[in-house]
Design a protein around this motif. Sequence first.
Motif, short mmCIF file in Angstrom:
data_model
loop_
_atom_site.label_atom_id
_atom_site.label_comp_id
_atom_site.label_asym_id
_atom_site.label_seq_id
_atom_site.Cartn_x
_atom_site.Cartn_y
_atom_site.Cartn_z
N ALA A 186 0.86 -1.19 0.00
CA ALA A 186 0.00 0.00 0.00
C ALA A 186 0.89 1.23 0.00
CB ALA A 186 -0.90 0.01 1.23
N THR A 187 0.43 2.27 -0.68
CA THR A 187 1.12 3.56 -0.67
C THR A 187 0.10 4.65 -0.37
OG1 THR A 187 0.82 3.84 -3.05
CG2 THR A 187 2.90 2.84 -2.33
N GLY A 188 0.60 5.84 -0.10
CA GLY A 188 -0.29 6.97 0.12
C GLY A 188 -1.19 6.79 1.32
N ARG A 189 -2.43 7.23 1.17
CA ARG A 189 -3.41 7.16 2.27
C ARG A 189 -3.65 5.73 2.76
NH1 ARG A 189 -5.09 9.02 6.81
NH2 ARG A 189 -7.33 9.01 7.12
N PRO A 190 -3.81 4.72 1.86
CA PRO A 190 -3.96 3.34 2.37
C PRO A 190 -2.79 2.89 3.23
CG PRO A 190 -4.67 3.44 0.10
CD PRO A 190 -4.03 4.77 0.41
N ALA A 191 -1.57 3.33 2.90
CA ALA A 191 -0.39 2.97 3.71
C ALA A 191 -0.48 3.61 5.09
CB ALA A 191 0.89 3.39 3.01
N GLU A 192 -0.90 4.86 5.14
CA GLU A 192 -1.07 5.53 6.43
C GLU A 192 -2.11 4.81 7.27
OE1 GLU A 192 -2.13 9.55 5.51
OE2 GLU A 192 -0.17 10.00 4.63
N LEU A 193 -3.22 4.42 6.64
CA LEU A 193 -4.27 3.70 7.37
C LEU A 193 -3.77 2.34 7.86
CD1 LEU A 193 -7.29 4.54 5.06
CD2 LEU A 193 -6.90 5.41 7.37
N ALA A 194 -3.02 1.63 7.03
CA ALA A 194 -2.50 0.32 7.41
C ALA A 194 -1.54 0.45 8.58
CB ALA A 194 -1.81 -0.35 6.23
N GLN A 195 -0.69 1.47 8.55
CA GLN A 195 0.24 1.69 9.66
C GLN A 195 -0.52 1.98 10.94
OE1 GLN A 195 2.77 4.79 8.14
NE2 GLN A 195 3.83 3.41 6.76
N TYR A 196 -1.59 2.75 10.83
CA TYR A 196 -2.41 3.07 12.00
C TYR A 196 -3.12 1.82 12.52
CZ TYR A 196 -6.01 5.13 14.94
OH TYR A 196 -6.82 5.43 16.01
N GLU A 197 -3.67 1.03 11.62
CA GLU A 197 -4.43 -0.17 12.01
C GLU A 197 -3.56 -1.23 12.65
OE1 GLU A 197 -7.87 -0.92 11.79
OE2 GLU A 197 -7.95 1.24 11.50
#
Length: 157
Positions: free
Chosen positions: A53-64
Motif C-alpha cells: 500500500a502507498t499513500g493514504r492506504p499505507a497511512e491507514l495500514a500503519q495506524y491499524e
Amino acid sequence: MRRPRWPAVAPPTTGGHQVHGPLLLTAEDHLTLELFEVVAFPDGLHLRMALTATGRPAELAQYETRPLSDPDDPSTRWSYLSVRARVDDIEGEADPYHPAAASKPCRSGPPEYRTEPHYWLDAIPASGFIAVTAGWPRIGLGSTTTTIGLESSTRTS
C-alpha cells in the motif's frame, strides 16, 4: 463444511513443491495484493501473499497495525488483511502465522506499507482448486475472490 479457522501454523520445513506461481490478485489505486506461491506438502498447502500500500492506504495500514497502548480501551481498533480459504468443501478464515509487516518512510514520496503474510491450509484439494477471498476494508481494499487451479499433482512423493 465450514471450519471456524485455518490456524496460524507453520508448514513443514522440507518436502514441499510449488504448485502455483505468482499471481496478481488485485491492483487498485495505491493497493496491490499478490499471491507469491502455493507450495504443496503431503498434508497441506502453504500460501505466501504480499500486500503493498502507498499513500493514504499505507497511512491507514500503519495506524491499524500499530501497537495498542491500552488493550482494554474499547475505543482502540486493530485490523489486518482478512483471508478466507476454501479447499473442496472446507472453508474458513485463515490466520497468518508470519505476518511480516513493514513500513518504509519515504522522504520525497508517499508512505509505503508492505506485509507478507503466510498461511497454512491443512488439506489437499481433491478437485485441484482452492478459492481465496481477501480484503482489508479499513484501508480501502475491498474483498476479492480468486479460484486458483493447482498443478495436476498436488501430492508429494
